[in-house]
Design an enzyme around this catalytic site. Structure first.
Site, PDB file in Angstrom:
ATOM      1  N   ASP A 244    -106.755  31.340 -23.822  1.00 14.37           N
ATOM      2  CA  ASP A 244    -107.494  32.455 -23.229  1.00 14.37           C
ATOM      3  C   ASP A 244    -107.388  32.892 -21.802  1.00 14.37           C
ATOM      4  OD1 ASP A 244    -110.030  34.380 -23.840  1.00 14.37           O
ATOM      5  OD2 ASP A 244    -110.584  32.970 -22.340  1.00 14.37           O
ATOM      6  N   GLU A 281    -102.944  34.621 -23.897  1.00  9.93           N
ATOM      7  CA  GLU A 281    -103.675  36.135 -23.853  1.00  9.93           C
ATOM      8  C   GLU A 281    -103.360  36.299 -22.326  1.00  9.93           C
ATOM      9  OE1 GLU A 281    -107.907  38.403 -24.040  1.00  9.93           O
ATOM     10  OE2 GLU A 281    -107.651  36.385 -23.353  1.00  9.93           O
TER      11      GLU A 281
END
Length: 581
Positions: A244, A281
């Site tokens: 993330d 990401e």
């Protein structure tokens, strides 16, 4: 069994295990570590008290039966009997499916999700990507506020349920990817600061102090995160990790934490004899993330490509607010640039950011599968004020065009749960904070955020209202009804074509050739012998494909192959995939 904990600032550490207490001793070989032995079997509850303070859960807890603030429990991973023989499944040629355990089914458990994996096999995807499963306060939430990075959220079923899920997925031929969060921990139930310098004010993030990757004490913090990542891959047999928001991992050391993680994962892959991968990401458009370490890159295996999403979304919907503004001037040109070059912002000026952004990909060196392409994700749906999907605004034909562009593009496709049947349910932001003050702060913060974009307060769902989560659960009766059934059949057809046509998984980004008409709203591209044509306009479009015999492989609406003039007549809001025989 041996217990150990890193607590460099403590003068005394006491183990509390099954009602008994035992003072731990300093480890002479490891600064800041405390160790000791106690009788404890699988399931035994325990915790640590620092300097006679409250008993806290183990930072490396493998299970939190009573939530993040309760005692930890011993987990013997060797007790699980794995059933599936699994050689692994790498990223090249993959089709990913992003899934949130708490809303994929009404039950919201890993076992209930495992019972629905047959649907993914029939769809044809290769990997299921689970959103975060680490423990967080309350029962329901997105999972990005986890606080025990080695454990599994108990309401989802805990560690054994995750193993059953992975085992069933592997038995069905599906790989499993897990979303992990290293850039912050949740605001409630986080006990790490009591144990050591896990965070630093040297850097600031949107969530507060940064995770300590480069300040004093960061060696052990990095080891903590590395150990957690490898545990998912080793103990749970996960195939890959989605990392993330890596742009929020602030690290000024010569060897970036992500490079260290990449090397460790590649090393583990060699040990276990199956492919393992990392997907970042990142909104930085920095090719270094996915450049091999041998070429002085960080060595991650792939990254999300938001530029493709933004260009596609703007082309489909006409939206131009926020970060869509950069793509909205000439959306077909923007989409073309991402299809052929990967990034839209490759050093170009971004009006949204007020500066230049990104750098070019070297298409001769970067394989297309290293970029993930998608029309919807949990972020791009859930971070809209009402969590509205594309299906809430677009016709089935335009949804078919979005699917076609995603599943035939030169990237690794990723689908967001429910999009394959044009789910009519929204996917909204929901929380279940047990701290009333935090719950109210999140509620008001959400309303202020969207009020700045013109949304009335009453139009923004209350994240703490149980109905917000209920609305977000998939309705599994929809795939059997129209128009959902037709959209689902189209997705299945496209995934099957991707598997059957080698040109659609060709990693050569430079091989994609695109033509478009901004005013007529059509776009066509070629990948090897495969031709793809989409008409986003309401009127039929005559799309020039050139001379030469082609056959229709799949068409949303009936079409006839081009004649001698090379023109393909595509109905409005429709799409076609063709190939040279």
């Amino acid at each position: 069994m041996q217990f150990e904990v890193w607590a460099p600032q403590a003068e005394r550490v006491t183990l509390h295990c099954e009602g008994a207490t035992r003072a731990l001793a300093r480890d002479p070989a490891r600064a800041g570590w405390w160790t000791g032995e106690a009788e404890a079997e699988h399931g035994a509850r325990y915790g640590f008290a620092l300097d006679d303070g409250p008993v806290r859960p183990d930072p490396r807890s493998r299970r939190q039966p009573d939530g993040p603030d309760g005692l930890s429990a011993v987990v013997d991973h060797g007790r699980h009997e794995w059933r599936a023989r699994w050689a692994g499944r790498g990223l090249p040629g993959a089709v990913l499916y992003e899934l949130h355990v708490g809303t994929y089914t009404r039950e919201g458990t890993l076992d209930a999700a495992a019972d629905r994996l047959d649907h993914l096999v029939e769809l044809g995807v290769t990997h299921v990507q689970l959103m975060p499963v680490c423990p967080f306060p309350g029962r329901h939430g997105w999972g990005y506020e986890g606080v025990s990075l080695w454990a599994v959220h108990e309401p989802y079923g805990g560690p054994e349920a995750l193993k059953r899920f992975v085992d069933r997925a592997h038995g069905l031929g599906l790989g499993v990817v897990l979303d992990v969060v290293h850039n912050h921990l949740g605001p409630s139930g986080n006990h790490l600061p009591a144990f050591g310098p896990y965070f630093t004010d040297t850097h600031r993030t949107p969530w507060g102090s940064a995770v300590n990757l480069d300040a004093p004490g960061s060696d052990e913090v990095r080891a903590f995160l590395l150990g957690s990542a490898l545990a998912w891959l080793r103990d749970y047999r996960i195939d890959g990790l989605r990392l993330d928001a890596v742009h929020a991992l602030y690290d000024t050391r010569a060897c970036h934490f992500l490079e260290e993680l990449s090397a460790a994962v590649d090393g583990l892959a060699g040990e276990v004899g199956r492919p393992l991968f990392l997907i970042a990401e990142s909104d930085m458009n920095n090719p270094r993330f996915i450049t091999p370490r041998a070429e002085h890159g960080i060595g991650l295996h792939a990254q999300w490509n938001d530029d493709f999403h933004h260009a596609l979304h703007t082309t489909l919907t006409g939206e131009s607010q926020g970060y869509y503004a950069d793509f909205a001037r000439e959306p077909f040109a923007a989409l073309t640039k991402t299809l052929t070059g990967g990034y839209f912002h490759d050093g170009t000026y971004s009006g949204f950011r007020g500066r230049r952004h990104g750098r070019p990909l070297d298409r001769a060196r970067v394989a297309g599968h290293r970029l993930l392409g998608y029309s919807q994700t949990h972020d791009q749906v859930g971070n809209r004020a009402q969590g509205d999907r594309l299906a809430a605004h677009l016709s089935p034909g335009l949804l078919a065009c979005a699917a076609t562009l995603t599943l035939t593009a030169p990237f690794t496709p990723m689908l967001f749960m429910g999009e394959e049947w044009a789910a009519g349910t929204p996917w909204q932001f929901f929380t279940d904070h047990t701290d009333p003050g935090l719950a109210e702060a999140v509620r008001q913060g959400r309303r202020r955020e969207f009020a700045a974009h013109g949304w009335a307060e009453e139009e923004v769902p209350d994240p703490q209202d149980p109905a917000t989560r209920e609305r977000s659960c998939l309705d599994w009766s929809e795939p059997e009804r129209e128009p959902h059934a037709r959209v689902l059949a189209w997705y299945r057809r496209l995934v099957a074509l991707r598997r059957a046509q080698p040109d659609l998984t060709d990693p050569d980004l430079a091989d994609t050739k695109v033509a478009y008409d901004e005013e007529a709203r059509w776009l066509a591209f070629r990948r090897g012998d495969v031709r793809v044509a989409v008409n986003l306009g309401k009127e039929p479009a005559a799309i020039p494909l050139g001379t030469g015999r082609v056959e229709v492989l799949a068409a949303w609406d009936p079409v006839t192959a081009p004649g001698a003039d090379g023109l393909l007549l595509v109905p409005g809001e429709s799409c076609v995939v063709l190939a040279q025989p």
